[in-house]
Design an enzyme around this catalytic site. Structure first.
Site, PDB file in Angstrom:
ATOM      1  CD  GLU A 122      -2.739  -0.455   2.775  1.00 29.96           C
ATOM      2  OE1 GLU A 122      -2.653  -1.541   3.357  1.00 29.96           O
ATOM      3  OE2 GLU A 122      -3.257   0.699   3.136  1.00 29.96           O
ATOM      4  CE  LYS A 131       2.635   0.033   5.128  1.00 28.14           C
ATOM      5  NZ  LYS A 131       2.313  -0.125   3.764  1.00 28.14           N
ATOM      6  NE  ARG A 159       2.642  -7.612  10.786  1.00 25.53           N
ATOM      7  CZ  ARG A 159       2.280  -6.964   9.715  1.00 25.53           C
ATOM      8  NH1 ARG A 159       1.313  -7.575   8.954  1.00 25.53           N
ATOM      9  NH2 ARG A 159       2.433  -5.986   9.499  1.00 25.53           N
TER      10      ARG A 159
HETATM   11  P1  ATP Z   1       1.857  -2.002   7.795  1.00 23.88           P
HETATM   12  O1  ATP Z   1       1.155  -2.563   8.914  1.00 23.88           O
HETATM   13  O2  ATP Z   1       3.197  -1.771   8.169  1.00 23.88           O
HETATM   14  O3  ATP Z   1       0.893  -0.817   7.331  1.00 23.88           O
HETATM   15  P2  ATP Z   1       0.728  -3.574   5.805  1.00 23.88           P
HETATM   16  O4  ATP Z   1       0.572  -5.201   5.835  1.00 23.88           O
HETATM   17  O5  ATP Z   1      -0.506  -2.709   5.795  1.00 23.88           O
HETATM   18  O6  ATP Z   1       1.955  -3.377   6.820  1.00 23.88           O
HETATM   19  P3  ATP Z   1       1.269  -3.480   3.205  1.00 23.88           P
HETATM   20  O7  ATP Z   1       1.909  -2.452   2.263  1.00 23.88           O
HETATM   21  O8  ATP Z   1      -0.027  -3.818   2.864  1.00 23.88           O
HETATM   22  O9  ATP Z   1       1.529  -3.025   4.535  1.00 23.88           O
HETATM   23  O10 ATP Z   1       2.140  -4.647   2.931  1.00 23.88           O
HETATM   24  C1  ATP Z   1       2.626  -5.200   1.534  1.00 23.88           C
HETATM   25  C2  ATP Z   1       2.690  -6.625   1.727  1.00 23.88           C
HETATM   26  O11 ATP Z   1       3.977  -6.803   2.773  1.00 23.88           O
HETATM   27  C3  ATP Z   1       2.034  -7.587   2.442  1.00 23.88           C
HETATM   28  O12 ATP Z   1       1.766  -8.601   1.600  1.00 23.88           O
HETATM   29  C4  ATP Z   1       2.091  -7.853   3.770  1.00 23.88           C
HETATM   30  O13 ATP Z   1       1.605  -9.024   4.391  1.00 23.88           O
HETATM   31  C5  ATP Z   1       3.456  -7.916   3.754  1.00 23.88           C
HETATM   32  N1  ATP Z   1       4.061  -7.481   5.186  1.00 23.88           N
HETATM   33  C6  ATP Z   1       3.816  -6.354   5.787  1.00 23.88           C
HETATM   34  N2  ATP Z   1       4.379  -6.190   7.040  1.00 23.88           N
HETATM   35  C7  ATP Z   1       5.112  -7.272   7.191  1.00 23.88           C
HETATM   36  C8  ATP Z   1       6.075  -8.039   8.104  1.00 23.88           C
HETATM   37  N3  ATP Z   1       6.072  -7.585   9.416  1.00 23.88           N
HETATM   38  N4  ATP Z   1       6.330  -9.244   7.665  1.00 23.88           N
HETATM   39  C9  ATP Z   1       6.190 -10.034   6.706  1.00 23.88           C
HETATM   40  N5  ATP Z   1       5.521  -9.334   5.710  1.00 23.88           N
HETATM   41  C10 ATP Z   1       4.986  -8.167   5.793  1.00 23.88           C
HETATM   42 MG    MG Z   2      -2.041  -3.767   3.977  1.00 21.92          MG
END
Ligand code: ATP
Ligand code: MG
Length: 559
Positions: free
Chosen positions: A33, A269, A259
């Protein structure tokens, strides 16, 4: 699959899928995102998706999951693309955006309405939440749930045209308000947002939700294995429901893994943004946070990050990874590659009284003790030099093995010296240490005596002022992510700045680096640690070095 290096439970699934279907064209995607910069958790997902695509000779797309224009920004898109490329990965074809498919998604939504599987609702956000029920209580049907298909189509079109205000209407799937999976209790598929979108500009007043857009975008891109983190386990029901109830031609499958949680780090984020907005750190690339850009600025290399991701592996177990493992990975690499040199962080002057004032001796020292291919550089030896303040002690201390009055010490690559007296200012601070230099000791062991300890030094004529930034953990607890008041655990000493010197003879090489905008130049400042030139704040005549990691490997010691 024969590459053991990246073997994990997802490989077993892929192997089975490939056995069943020899024509399967393996395809993954990384779907960020664009609402912040990438962090080390994303690196885990990036490595997984891209490495599997290489391993299975498949493809990996980069798709921005851009369904929430309120939080997204083009600068995040650029930083994400930069970070992925910096890690050394190349996405297949063009960069994709969920927003590319907004019209198709709108058509799929209409399909659901035509089948009586979606309806326009007018409950407020709060009412929807209240009607949804809880894990222990069933949900309740919205009073708008049983409208006719024609009416729903008409109202959905009105939503699209911007004839409702935000919050006045939304489109919901008509599934089951009694489902034991809350996600299946008539989830919202579209909401109204009068927002400017970085890609589609002002074309749309309605935006699909993540759940609606994600599975359909995966299908449109012919993704075969949609890999995501465990919190999406329940969403898989909805993912499959949407695909089964629209006339898609391609059915991707979702698989989940845990994760990454890293000690002392915030990997959300939203929370990272709080740290930045509250000026607790200086920005997304502050070396104290575990963003890719922060780690890069601290001196972490793409290969060290990949090595770390490989070592933690892919499982379904949630755990907290030791920070010392990440440090181990960069230290191991820098031990092989970083140029050795001397730096003084807290200088104190030594006057070698038996040397001539004009004494200038050039000594040639290796850039790496075990790798002659890395070459040599010159250092200068003169009658006045700097040593580290902590390498001299005035008081008697039997255990202290460095310089004291009456004791000897070896200057690294140079001579043995003996401290004879000290000179102080009127505040009782030592300003000079007067020493005797044994001019016959270069490269020779002392006769009938133990070898003295070795300390680093820099001649005042070979000293170039520099700022050193010493980083420590930003939090003083291991798991700040789990604390609601994580801001009360900030380590006040997470950054300490020192003003000292590096070897002036390295100046040319460093400036060449700055001029070429290369992002990383690593040094091992002997006895102090691994450092990286700060390519953002360093300028000609003002050099800044960030400590990447200490010399001592605690991870290895423990194992
Ligand atoms: P955040 O909670 O930091 O905003 P998010 O999951 O909303 O994280 P995205 O930009 O949607 O962030 O993530 C893109 C990809 O990275 C998704 O497939 C997500 O599952 C993966 N991802 C995000 N954080 C982690 C993590 N801590 N470990 C492994 N994969 C991750
Ligand atoms: Mg997300």
């Amino acid at each position: 699959m024969n590459n053991k290096k990246y073997h994990n439970f997802i490989c077993q699934i892929i192997d089975q899928d490939l056995n069943k279907n020899k024509n399967l064209s393996f395809h993954t995607r990384f779907p960020p995102e664009p609402n912040g910069h990438l962090h080390i958790g994303h690196a885990k997902s990036i490595c997984l998706n891209f490495e599997l695509a290489y391993l299975y000779k498949g493809r990996c797309n980069l798709r921005f999951d851009d369904t929430n224009p309120l939080k997204e920004n083009i600068k995040y898109i650029n930083s994400i693309k930069y970070d992925i490329s910096w890690l050394g990965y190349k996405w297949y074809g063009n960069v994709h955006y969920s927003s590319e498919y907004f019209f198709k998604l709108y058509q799929y939504a209409k399909q659901l309405i035509y089948q009586g599987l979606a309806y326009v609702d007018h409950l407020t956000k709060e009412q929807i939440r209240e009607y949804r029920g809880t894990l222990n209580t069933p949900g309740r049907n919205s009073p708008y749930r049983d409208r006719t298909i024609q009416e729903n189509i008409k109202l959905f079109k009105k939503m699209k045209k911007g004839e409702y205000n935000e919050g006045e209407a939304c489109l919901r799937a008509k599934i089951d308000m009694n489902s034991s999976f809350i996600i299946m209790r008539d989830p919202v598929l579209y909401r109204i947002l009068f927002a400017h979108h970085h890609q589609t500009k002002d074309d749309w007043y309605i935006y699909p939700t993540y759940d609606f857009a994600h599975c359909l975008s995966d299908s449109i891109e012919k993704i075969t294995h949609s890999l995501c983190t465990l919190e999406f386990q329940d969403n898989k029901r909805l993912y499959n429901w949407i695909l089964e109830n629209t006339n898609v031609k391609h059915y991707p499958k979702q698989y989940e893994f845990s994760r990454l949680n890293l000690e002392f780090s915030i990997l959300s984020k939203r929370k990272l943004k709080i740290l930045i907005d509250d000026n607790i750190v200086e920005g997304w690339n502050d070396p104290r946070i575990s963003t890719i850009s922060g780690l890069r600025r601290k001196g972490y290399t793409p290969s060290s990050i990949k090595h770390f991701c490989q070592k933690i592996g892919i499982t379904k177990q949630n755990n907290l990874i030791e920070y010392s493992l990440l440090e181990h990975c960069i230290r191991k690499e820098l031990n092989q590659t970083a140029i050795r040199s001397m730096a003084i962080l807290e200088p104190i002057k030594i006057i070698l009284y038996n040397l001539d004032k004009n004494h200038k001796e050039i000594l040639i020292v290796p850039n790496h003790p075990n790798n002659p291919d890395m070459g040599t550089h010159e250092i200068l030896f003169t009658n006045i030099i700097y040593i580290e303040r902590s390498d001299f002690k005035e008081e008697y201390d039997k255990k202290y093995k460095r310089l004291r009055i009456g004791e000897e010490i070896r200057l690294r690559y140079a001579y043995i010296i003996k401290a004879e007296k000290i000179e102080k200012d009127k505040f009782n601070n030592i300003i000079n240490i007067i020493c005797y230099c044994d001019t016959n000791s270069l490269g020779k062991k002392p006769k009938n005596k133990k070898n003295p300890a070795v300390i680093h030094w820099i001649s005042i004529h070979n000293a170039l002022p520099a700022e050193f930034r010493l980083y420590d953990q930003l939090f003083n607890i291991k798991n700040p992510e789990q604390q609601t008041n994580f801001l009360s655990y900030i380590n006040p000493k997470s950054l300490i700045k020192k003003y000292g010197f590096i070897e002036k003879k390295l100046e040319k090489m460093i400036y060449k680096y700055i001029m070429n905008y290369n992002d990383q130049l690593h040094f091992q400042f002997e006895r102090i640690g691994y450092f990286c030139l700060d390519y953002i704040d360093s300028k000609k005549n003002y050099l800044v070095f960030n400590r990447t990691v200490h010399l001592r490997d605690v991870w290895n010691v423990k194992k």
